[in-house]
Each structure stands twice: as structure tokens, then as C-alpha cells.
Design an enzyme around this catalytic site. Structure first.
Site, mmCIF file in Angstrom:
data_model
loop_
_atom_site.group_PDB
_atom_site.id
_atom_site.type_symbol
_atom_site.label_atom_id
_atom_site.label_comp_id
_atom_site.label_asym_id
_atom_site.label_seq_id
_atom_site.Cartn_x
_atom_site.Cartn_y
_atom_site.Cartn_z
ATOM 1 N N LYS A 172 50.997 46.292 47.165
ATOM 2 C CA LYS A 172 51.435 45.237 46.238
ATOM 3 C C LYS A 172 51.919 45.841 44.912
ATOM 4 C CE LYS A 172 49.468 42.956 49.598
ATOM 5 N NZ LYS A 172 50.225 42.766 50.825
ATOM 6 N N TYR A 203 41.465 37.072 50.592
ATOM 7 C CA TYR A 203 42.538 37.372 51.540
ATOM 8 C C TYR A 203 42.038 37.137 52.969
ATOM 9 C CZ TYR A 203 45.877 39.935 54.328
ATOM 10 O OH TYR A 203 46.780 40.285 55.297
ATOM 11 N N ASP A 255 37.902 43.343 44.989
ATOM 12 C CA ASP A 255 39.311 43.530 45.350
ATOM 13 C C ASP A 255 40.130 43.155 44.122
ATOM 14 O OD1 ASP A 255 41.950 43.248 46.205
ATOM 15 O OD2 ASP A 255 41.363 42.660 48.237
#
Ligand code: LCS
Length: 408
Positions: free
Chosen positions: A219, A121, A194
Site C-alpha cells: 500500500k 482486513y 496493523d
């Protein structure tokens, strides 16, 4: 006021299955018999006497004194998350980035070295690339696909951790967590993962040897596109303490009680939602792969995926995220996105609605083009977060949008 209805003992969820845990873990019997735990919308907590206050302030890990540190609503969420990720402890934060920086700054000191996977990310990339040097922390990075050869040589005496994201945002590249953990541990380094894209339903990194799991609750765990939240989960009690009484308490990235309540509500249906996301995304990935106007599709559970065997080993399902390139590059990709009627152009992911975005122009635009390309992010790449609509309707929408590029 009516009599208390507290029932003892509390339910032990340790040996229960995923869907049972997500519903029942971290839910105390309410004093008035409320099925759903109330929201503790309070900033502070009172004490009966100064002696009691001194005792409570003795250890914030075991008491409620001030909501920047602990709050029952936050704790219910933390217990639920720890249970479904097979960890002993969890610290919730105000966002995924709060959790990522909370975990990293709890673990690293001036003079330390950390190794990051290349594809990740963009927010994590910026913290690693732009912020760590301000604090005297050095970093290196490696390609997940070349883990066997590229990771080992990067270790130094001062390497404290290896940071992974699997599948990676937005390239969908997987990291072999078990293998990375073996290599890192042989050098005395910890492994952070992650797990936002995979979700705890598809992968439990702690079971594969990771030391710390990080989530953006924004999310799949929240699941409805209406909150921001993050969490750090680990079996290392000292590390959890360092997060809670260190980065959470002092940097103040605290999840609000109402947000924690919404995250718990989302969590109760995580298993059934992700199962459906897995099914829908696989069907759509297969459609995309069969369409001649699509150049490449990246989805873990496609047999054509070079990491298919790893995906099968490490994930229960392929997840809800797909990325693909339309033949014709950036402009063709733009035409498709701008022609979609049901799918929505937006960043974020894991919601009930199908969302699409162009990573190079949106989520990853702050990353220099060379770094993006090194991480496998092409300019035309479209990232799709497959929602919970009927997949046939999403496929029909994609078909009519692809027809705008070139009718079949
Ligand atoms: N980890 C991953 C894998 C992410 O995709 C994101 C956000 C974060 C952490 C940070 O979480 P947040 O602070 O937003 O809760 N990813 C985003 C994305 O792809 N579009 O918008 C945000």
C-alpha cells in the site's frame, strides 16, 4: 575493477527527522560509490572455506548465506522500516498477509488465546476465524468503539496477544492504541497493530505502547501500486528472531530482492506522499459530507467523526482512506462507482491513482453478512483510496457520478 570507495563511519540516523530517516536509513556506503544501493539478485552466497561456512551458518541473523533467510536488499529495507517505526528490528515478508501470518504464528502456540478487534482486513479475519481453530488456538473479538467496557472481560490466563488495526479496513474505525496497550499489558498480553492505513508518517504504534507493528508494504510504503510486500517491526529482539528464523525461514514468504529495492524506493518519498494524501482526502471527505446525496462519510479527521479527538491524539493526519454511503444503498453506490471516469474501480490502496471499491461485494465478500454488519460494513459502503491527483479533479468526477443518481 576500480578501487573501493567505502566510507566510514556509516551515518547514524537515530536523531534525524522522519523525512531524513526515510531517505538515509539502511543505506550503506556502496563499495563502488553508487548513490543507490545495488539489488542483490542472488539466491545464495559463497564462502572462502568450510570453516568460514560453519561460522556463517552459526547465526543467520548476522550473516548472508541463503536468500530465503537474509539478503542485503531485504536488510536495507528492514533497517529503513525499523528506523521510521521506531523499532529495533524488522522482518520483511512477501506480502502483508505473509507478515500478518508470520507474526501471529511466531507468537501463538496450541492452547493459546488471542483477542482481535472486530473491524479489520478480511484476510486477517479469515486467518483468525477459520485457520486458528485448526491449530488449537482460541480467539475472541471486541468492538473498538467499546474498548473501555468490552476488552477487559475477554482476557484469560492463556491470552497471549491483542490484535488491532487502526484505522480499520474499510470502516475507518480507530482503536485507542495507548489504552488497549495498557489493558493488555496489565494481563501480560502483547499488542500487535496493523498500521497499514495510518502509515508510519501518521502514527507510530510502538511509541503508544504497542509491541509489534505490521505493514502491508503493497500500500502506502510501496506507494505506486507495483509491488506486494509486508513487514513486522518490534523492539523485542527475541520476537524478531522468532519471525526471521522461524516463520520467514520455514514458511518461506520471502520478499524478492527487486521487490525490496522497489519498497525502499517507495519509502524514500513516504512522508511527502502521505502528507499530500492526508490533505487530498480531508478536502474530499469535506466535500462528501457537504453533499446531500451522501448519507454518511467516515474519515478520522472530520470534526463530525465520533472518534475525532482520538484521531487528533493518535494521528498526525487522517490518512488517504475514506469510506462513505450514498443515499439509496447498494444500487445507488453501484451507479456512482460505474459512472466514475477518473477514479478507478479496483481493490488495494495507497497508490498514486484514486481507487474505489465496494467492500461488501469485493474485499470483504468472503466474510459472512452478519460478521460484516457487526463490524460496521454496510452493503452500500464505498471505500475510496484517495490518490495524488489534484483533489478538485477527483471532486468533479464524484460530482458528475453523483448526478447520475440524482442531479442537484
Ligand atoms: N492489512 C491491511 C489493513 C490490508 O488492507 C491488507 C490488504 C493487508 C493487510 C494484506 O496485505 P497484502 O497481503 O495484500 O499485501 N488489503 C487489501 C485491500 O483492501 N484490497 O486488496 C488488498
Amino acid at each position: 575493477m576500480k578501487a573501493f570507495k567505502l566510507k566510514e563511519p556509516e551515518l547514524n540516523v537515530d536523531n534525524l527527522k522522519f523525512n531524513t530517516k526515510q531517505v538515509h536509513a539502511g543505506e550503506p556506503r556502496d563499495q563502488y560509490g553508487a548513490l543507490i544501493p545495488p539489488i542483490y539478485q542472488t539466491s545464495t552466497f559463497y564462502f572462502d572455506s568450510t570453516d568460514a561456512a560453519v561460522a556463517e551458518f552459526g547465526d543467520f541473523m548476522d550473516s548472508f548465506a541463503y536468500s530465503r533467510i537474509t539478503n542485503p536488499s531485504q536488510e536495507y529495507l528492514e533497517e529503513k522500516l525499523a528506523a521510521i517505526e521506531h523499532g529495533r528490528g524488522c522482518v520483511a515478508y512477501a506480502s502483508g498477509m505473509g507478515a500478518i501470518t508470520g507474526a501471529l504464528f511466531a507468537a501463538l502456540r496450541q492452547g493459546d488465546h488471542a483477542i482481535f478487534v472486530k473491524a479489520k482486513y478480511s484476510g486477517t479475519e479469515e486467518v483468525a476465524e477459520d485457520w486458528f481453530s485448526r491449530f488449537g488456538i482460541e480467539i475472541d473479538s471486541f468492538s473498538a468503539e467499546r474498548l473501555d467496557t468490552d476488552l477487559e472481560p475477554l482476557f484469560r490466563k492463556n491470552t497471549k496477544l491483542v490484535y488491532l488495526e487502526s484505522p480499520a479496513n474499510p470502516t475507518m474505525v480507530l482503536v485507542d492504541i495507548e489504552k488497549a496497550a495498557k489493558i493488555a499489558h496489565s494481563h501480560g498480553a502483547k499488542v500487535f497493530v496493523d498500521n497499514t492505513f495510518a502509515t508510519p508518517y501518521n502514527t507510530n504504534p510502538l511509541d503508544l505502547g504497542a509491541d509489534v507493528v505490521i505493514h502491508s508494504l503493497t500500500k502506502y510504503i510501496g506507494g505506486h501500486g507495483d509491488i506486494l510486500g509486508g513487514a513486522v517491526i518490534s523492539n523485542d529482539d527475541d520476537f524478531i528472531r522468532e519471525c526471521k528464523l522461524g516463520t520467514l525461514m520455514h514458511f518461506g514468504s520471502v520478499i524478492a530482492p527487486f521487490t525490496a529495492f522497489l519498497a525502499c524506493r517507495g519509502l524514500k518519498t513516504l512522508g511527502i506522499r502521505v502528507k499530500q494524501h492526508n490533505e487530498n482526502a480531508l478536502k474530499i471527505a469535506r466535500f462528501l459530507e457537504s453533499d446531500p446525496r451522501i448519507e454518511i462519510v467516515r474519515y478520522p479527521f472530520l470534526e463530525s467523526n465520533p472518534q475525532y479527538e482520538l484521531a487528533k491524539k493518535q494521528m498526525k493526519g487522517g490518512g488517504g482512506m475514506i469510506s462513505f454511503d450514498v443515499a439509496g444503498g447498494l444500487e445507488a453506490g453501484k451507479t456512482v462507482i460505474n459512472s466514475l471516469k477518473l477514479c478507478t474501480l479496483a481493490v488495494s490502496l495507497g497508490d498514486t491513482e484514486t481507487l474505489v471499491e465496494q467492500a461488501a461485494a469485493m474485499t470483504h465478500t468472503m466474510i459472512p453478512k452478519e460478521t460484516r454488519e457487526a463490524a460496521g460494513i454496510t452493503d452500500g459502503m464505498i471505500r475510496m483510496s484517495v490518490g495524488l491527483e489534484d483533489p478538485d479533479d477527483i471532486i468533479a468526477d464524484l460530482k458528475q457520478a453523483l448526478d447520475k443518481v440524482r442531479p442537484l
